[in-house]
Design an enzyme around this catalytic site. Structure first.
Site, short mmCIF file in Angstrom:
data_model
loop_
_atom_site.label_atom_id
_atom_site.label_comp_id
_atom_site.label_asym_id
_atom_site.label_seq_id
_atom_site.Cartn_x
_atom_site.Cartn_y
_atom_site.Cartn_z
N HIS A 7 76.83 35.65 4.03
CA HIS A 7 75.49 35.06 4.05
C HIS A 7 75.45 33.67 3.42
CE1 HIS A 7 74.31 39.06 5.26
NE2 HIS A 7 74.71 39.57 4.11
N ARG A 50 68.33 36.85 3.78
CA ARG A 50 67.21 36.84 4.72
C ARG A 50 66.87 35.44 5.25
NH1 ARG A 50 62.45 40.70 2.56
NH2 ARG A 50 61.80 40.35 4.72
N ARG A 81 35.28 31.57 -10.98
CA ARG A 81 36.06 32.19 -9.91
C ARG A 81 35.87 33.70 -9.91
NH1 ARG A 81 38.99 28.47 -7.51
NH2 ARG A 81 39.42 26.54 -8.65
N PRO A 97 62.76 35.58 -6.98
CA PRO A 97 62.98 35.01 -8.33
C PRO A 97 61.75 34.26 -8.81
CG PRO A 97 64.88 34.62 -6.93
CD PRO A 97 63.80 35.18 -6.03
N GLU A 98 61.37 34.52 -10.05
CA GLU A 98 60.21 33.87 -10.63
C GLU A 98 60.68 32.85 -11.67
OE1 GLU A 98 57.15 36.73 -11.72
OE2 GLU A 98 57.99 38.19 -10.33
#
Length: 293
Positions: free
Chosen positions: A92, A111, A154, A2-3
């Site tokens: 879970h 996970r 950069r 998820p962002e």
């Protein structure tokens, strides 16, 4: 993972359900969730306190409780937060937080990568994020000049730059690809080489992709779900991500998949031209005459 848009969607859904509610029980079933703190310490810190605010910083969710106590959670790869009122445990289940209205906040994680940290005091909260996160891309601080200053000098590829949470907080693989397509930038272009108009286009692309993701209530590709178990819809509005082999919505060329910043990356090779390398540039130069006098 998820962002920012997915986490912001969850925050907006949690806020009306949690703010003002009091925590009456904390059951940490997976000690990995809160390591190195023991589960009983999490229970002692949270139980009995009212939730004052549901917040977000980057990809982190923050529950701020009375007495300046803060629970900071990260969903990682497969974590989900659900609001339940039926008393049944989903598979879970890692953590269950009981509320004074009979409902529970459940942290479900296949996970087991998701985390929860309790921080005592605003200074501890600020220090926690100071070393982890950069500028919030939907804040007033995310200006073209600020982005230009971060990129200056950069050499790293622009996609790697976007994925670095210490530079820009909350942007992950999906939204980086969508932003770069909008900005017409190849993901391997060195970020320090971007000109001012390209920096401005990148900023606009990031904001547009994130705001559209929030409007769509996130993208549900694998595990991400809303707090009621529903799916987001941003995956139906992708311009480039996961569209390999399909036509570019802008020019009709075929979308391709490549590797950038160690991640599967989707681009239009026509709209996002690959940067020229020095060797390629040198090979196109006209040979100079030798030994002229």
């Amino acid at each position: 993972m998820p962002e920012l848009p997915e986490v912001e969607t969850i925050r907006r859904q949690l806020a009306p359900a949690l703010e003002g509610r009091r925590i009456v029980a904390v059951e940490v079933r997976d000690p990995r969730w809160c390591e190195p703190a023991p589960p009983e310490a999490i229970d002692d810190a949270l139980r009995g306190r009212a939730i004052e605010r549901a917040g977000r910083r980057g990809k982190y969710l923050i529950l701020s409780l009375e007495d300046d106590v803060h629970l900071v959670m990260h969903l990682r790869m497969t974590g989900n937060l659900l609001i339940s009122d039926d008393g049944e445990d989903p598979t879970h289940l890692r953590v269950a937080i009981g509320l004074d209205d009979g409902r529970r906040l459940l942290f479900v994680d296949v996970r087991r990568f998701g985390t929860g940290d309790v921080l005592l005091g605003g200074d501890a909260l600020d220090e926690y994020f100071e070393s982890r996160l950069g500028v919030e891309p939907l804040s007033a601080h995310f200006t073209a000049e600020a982005l230009r200053a971060l990129a200056r000098g950069r050499k790293q590829p622009v996609k790697a730059f976007l994925l670095n949470q210490e530079r820009i907080a909350g942007v992950g693989n999906i939204y980086a690809d969508e932003a770069l397509f909008r900005a017409k930038l190849h993901p391997l272009r060195p970020v320090g080489s971007l000109k001012r108009p390209q920096i401005e286009a990148l900023r606009e692309g990031v904001i547009e992709a994130l705001e559209l993701g929030i409007d769509s209530k996130g993208a549900s590709i694998d595990d991400y779900r809303h707090v009621d178990g529903a799916r987001g819809s941003f995956q139906d509005r992708f311009l480039v991500y996961s569209r390999a082999g399909k036509e570019c919505v802008r020019c009709g060329s075929t979308i391709v998949k490549l590797r950038a910043a160690g991640r599967g990356t989707y681009i239009c090779p026509n709209c996002q031209r690959r940067p020229r390398t020095k060797s390629a540039t040198s090979s196109r130069r006209v040979p100079q005459p030798q030994g002229s006098s």
